[in-house]
Design a protein around this motif. Structure first.
Motif, PDB file in Angstrom:
ATOM      1  N   THR A  18      67.578 -49.343  82.650  1.00  0.00           N
ATOM      2  CA  THR A  18      68.560 -48.422  82.085  1.00  0.00           C
ATOM      3  C   THR A  18      67.876 -47.303  81.311  1.00  0.00           C
ATOM      4  O   THR A  18      68.437 -46.224  81.148  1.00  0.00           O
ATOM      5  CB  THR A  18      69.552 -49.139  81.142  1.00  0.00           C
ATOM      6  OG1 THR A  18      68.919 -49.459  79.892  1.00  0.00           O
ATOM      7  CG2 THR A  18      70.101 -50.401  81.785  1.00  0.00           C
ATOM      8  N   ARG A  19      66.667 -47.567  80.837  1.00  0.00           N
ATOM      9  CA  ARG A  19      65.931 -46.566  80.078  1.00  0.00           C
ATOM     10  C   ARG A  19      65.078 -45.668  80.965  1.00  0.00           C
ATOM     11  O   ARG A  19      64.725 -44.563  80.576  1.00  0.00           O
ATOM     12  CB  ARG A  19      65.019 -47.269  79.061  1.00  0.00           C
ATOM     13  CG  ARG A  19      65.760 -48.026  77.979  1.00  0.00           C
ATOM     14  CD  ARG A  19      66.313 -47.101  76.913  1.00  0.00           C
ATOM     15  NE  ARG A  19      65.236 -46.361  76.270  1.00  0.00           N
ATOM     16  CZ  ARG A  19      65.109 -45.042  76.318  1.00  0.00           C
ATOM     17  NH1 ARG A  19      65.988 -44.304  76.965  1.00  0.00           N
ATOM     18  NH2 ARG A  19      64.098 -44.445  75.722  1.00  0.00           N
ATOM     19  N   HIS A  20      64.711 -46.161  82.136  1.00  0.00           N
ATOM     20  CA  HIS A  20      63.760 -45.427  82.986  1.00  0.00           C
ATOM     21  C   HIS A  20      64.238 -45.364  84.428  1.00  0.00           C
ATOM     22  O   HIS A  20      63.464 -45.591  85.361  1.00  0.00           O
ATOM     23  CB  HIS A  20      62.385 -46.105  82.931  1.00  0.00           C
ATOM     24  CG  HIS A  20      61.839 -46.301  81.559  1.00  0.00           C
ATOM     25  ND1 HIS A  20      61.431 -45.257  80.761  1.00  0.00           N
ATOM     26  CD2 HIS A  20      61.657 -47.430  80.823  1.00  0.00           C
ATOM     27  CE1 HIS A  20      60.999 -45.724  79.596  1.00  0.00           C
ATOM     28  NE2 HIS A  20      61.133 -47.034  79.611  1.00  0.00           N
TER      29      HIS A  20
ATOM     30  N   TYR B 190      66.850 -42.923  73.617  1.00  0.00           N
ATOM     31  CA  TYR B 190      67.849 -42.621  74.640  1.00  0.00           C
ATOM     32  C   TYR B 190      68.830 -41.572  74.134  1.00  0.00           C
ATOM     33  O   TYR B 190      69.092 -40.553  74.781  1.00  0.00           O
ATOM     34  CB  TYR B 190      68.612 -43.887  75.049  1.00  0.00           C
ATOM     35  CG  TYR B 190      69.754 -43.551  75.975  1.00  0.00           C
ATOM     36  CD1 TYR B 190      69.529 -43.411  77.345  1.00  0.00           C
ATOM     37  CD2 TYR B 190      71.029 -43.295  75.471  1.00  0.00           C
ATOM     38  CE1 TYR B 190      70.562 -43.033  78.188  1.00  0.00           C
ATOM     39  CE2 TYR B 190      72.056 -42.915  76.311  1.00  0.00           C
ATOM     40  CZ  TYR B 190      71.826 -42.799  77.669  1.00  0.00           C
ATOM     41  OH  TYR B 190      72.853 -42.402  78.493  1.00  0.00           O
ATOM     42  N   TRP B 191      69.384 -41.822  72.951  1.00  0.00           N
ATOM     43  CA  TRP B 191      70.395 -40.917  72.421  1.00  0.00           C
ATOM     44  C   TRP B 191      69.802 -39.577  72.003  1.00  0.00           C
ATOM     45  O   TRP B 191      70.504 -38.555  72.018  1.00  0.00           O
ATOM     46  CB  TRP B 191      71.135 -41.565  71.247  1.00  0.00           C
ATOM     47  CG  TRP B 191      72.096 -42.616  71.705  1.00  0.00           C
ATOM     48  CD1 TRP B 191      72.040 -43.960  71.452  1.00  0.00           C
ATOM     49  CD2 TRP B 191      73.266 -42.421  72.512  1.00  0.00           C
ATOM     50  NE1 TRP B 191      73.089 -44.604  72.056  1.00  0.00           N
ATOM     51  CE2 TRP B 191      73.853 -43.684  72.709  1.00  0.00           C
ATOM     52  CE3 TRP B 191      73.858 -41.300  73.086  1.00  0.00           C
ATOM     53  CZ2 TRP B 191      75.021 -43.854  73.451  1.00  0.00           C
ATOM     54  CZ3 TRP B 191      75.017 -41.467  73.830  1.00  0.00           C
ATOM     55  CH2 TRP B 191      75.576 -42.730  74.004  1.00  0.00           C
TER      56      TRP B 191
ATOM     57  N   GLU C  85      67.008 -47.267  72.043  1.00  0.00           N
ATOM     58  CA  GLU C  85      68.308 -46.614  71.923  1.00  0.00           C
ATOM     59  C   GLU C  85      68.222 -45.284  71.181  1.00  0.00           C
ATOM     60  O   GLU C  85      68.871 -44.315  71.541  1.00  0.00           O
ATOM     61  CB  GLU C  85      69.306 -47.538  71.220  1.00  0.00           C
ATOM     62  CG  GLU C  85      69.735 -48.708  72.079  1.00  0.00           C
ATOM     63  CD  GLU C  85      70.333 -48.266  73.402  1.00  0.00           C
ATOM     64  OE1 GLU C  85      71.491 -47.833  73.440  1.00  0.00           O
ATOM     65  OE2 GLU C  85      69.607 -48.351  74.423  1.00  0.00           O
TER      66      GLU C  85
ATOM     67  N   ARG D 294      70.958 -42.581  86.732  1.00  0.00           N
ATOM     68  CA  ARG D 294      70.733 -43.204  85.436  1.00  0.00           C
ATOM     69  C   ARG D 294      71.892 -44.125  85.043  1.00  0.00           C
ATOM     70  O   ARG D 294      73.016 -43.886  85.397  1.00  0.00           O
ATOM     71  CB  ARG D 294      70.531 -42.123  84.363  1.00  0.00           C
ATOM     72  CG  ARG D 294      70.051 -42.655  83.026  1.00  0.00           C
ATOM     73  CD  ARG D 294      69.793 -41.514  82.069  1.00  0.00           C
ATOM     74  NE  ARG D 294      68.758 -40.637  82.562  1.00  0.00           N
ATOM     75  CZ  ARG D 294      67.441 -40.881  82.448  1.00  0.00           C
ATOM     76  NH1 ARG D 294      67.054 -41.995  81.863  1.00  0.00           N
ATOM     77  NH2 ARG D 294      66.558 -40.040  82.901  1.00  0.00           N
TER      78      ARG D 294
END
Length: 273
Positions: free
Chosen positions: A205-207, A84-85, A81, A269
């Motif tokens: 969700t990350r990639h 991500y942010w 996270e 994404r």
């Protein structure tokens, strides 16, 4: 704690202690190196939402959801996270150009994530006043007052909701699909594979811009021991289920992804806002 246990507890993640199973525990600092130790001085010992730890990679004390033992596979990866942010915050219109991610915004995103993980029964409207009070302690060196921090806290709060919704969708889909999975071990039941499915769903969700390949599999393997919870599966046995959830997201993700994945770009994404 299993998904069924969550339902029994009214859908609330009680942050049970991994040994005593007492509610309210939120282990912190697991796997955090020396660099994070200095940042812990800016962390809060505890809030009404639970203890706040140090998020790996952030310069300020925020949440570390790296709980150990039962239930870890149902939590949201704090390291993922923060990375991500680190990227996504640049696209947010509430971000001030002269402010820093690690110093100013990471604590806000961490507070939103941690608060939503700790309290799953109250909505934003019921929680905002308490979050505003918590911000004064959780902000560390952040220069943001509540009005400027609020959009980031809410952003992370809403993304956490969507991630848990994705977990619920993947649970519902694979509880049935698992019975027909060619990689299923005869002596294993769904609970053994559930962490792998959730890991694959979350990894997507990350990639979302990456196809499954050996390099990605190796990256995910490195964190499987932290994501498996009580699953008895080693990576060699879990890998196929992780891959299944990663590549089959359209079957369970609903509107979280666009259906047309040709020429994949950022519009594919996992949506966070």
């Amino acid at each position: 704690m299993s998904h069924k246990d969550e339902i029994k507890d009214g859908g609330r993640d009680l942050n049970r202690d991994p040994i005593t199973k007492a509610p309210g525990a939120h282990p912190i600092g697991v796997g955090v190196g020396g660099a994070a130790g200095g940042a812990a001085a800016g962390a809060v010992a505890g809030t009404v939402f639970g203890p706040v730890g140090t998020l790996i990679g952030a310069a300020i004390g925020v949440v570390a959801g790296a709980a150990v033992g039962k239930g870890v596979a149902e939590r949201i990866d704090p390291t993922g996270e923060t990375e991500y942010w680190r990227d996504a915050h640049r696209e947010r219109d509430y971000v001030k150009a002269d402010h820093d991610y690690d110093r100013d915004y990471a604590p806000a995103y961490g507070l939103g994530l941690q608060a939503r993980e700790a309290e799953r029964t109250r909505d934003w409207g019921e929680s905002e006043a308490t979050l505003q009070k918590e911000w004064e302690s959780a902000r560390g060196e952040s220069r943001l007052g509540w009005e400027d921090a609020r959009p980031a806290v809410r952003d992370a709060w809403d993304r956490t909701d969507r991630t848990y919704d994705l977990y619920e969708r993947s649970d519902a889909y694979y509880a049935d699909a698992f019975e027909r999975a060619p990689y299923r071990d005869a002596d294993a039941d769904y609970s053994h594979y559930q962490p792998a499915y959730r890991y694959g769903a979350y990894a997507r969700t990350r990639h979302a811009d990456r196809a499954w390949d050996d390099r990605l599999a190796a990256e995910l393997e490195s964190d499987w021991t932290n994501r498996r919870g009580n699953s008895p599966l080693d990576w060699d046995r879990a890998k196929a289920a992780v891959q299944d959830a990663y590549v089959s997201h359209d079957h369970y993700a609903g509107g979280s992804y666009l259906r047309d994945n040709s020429g994949r770009d950022d519009t594919d994404r996992f949506r966070v806002g």
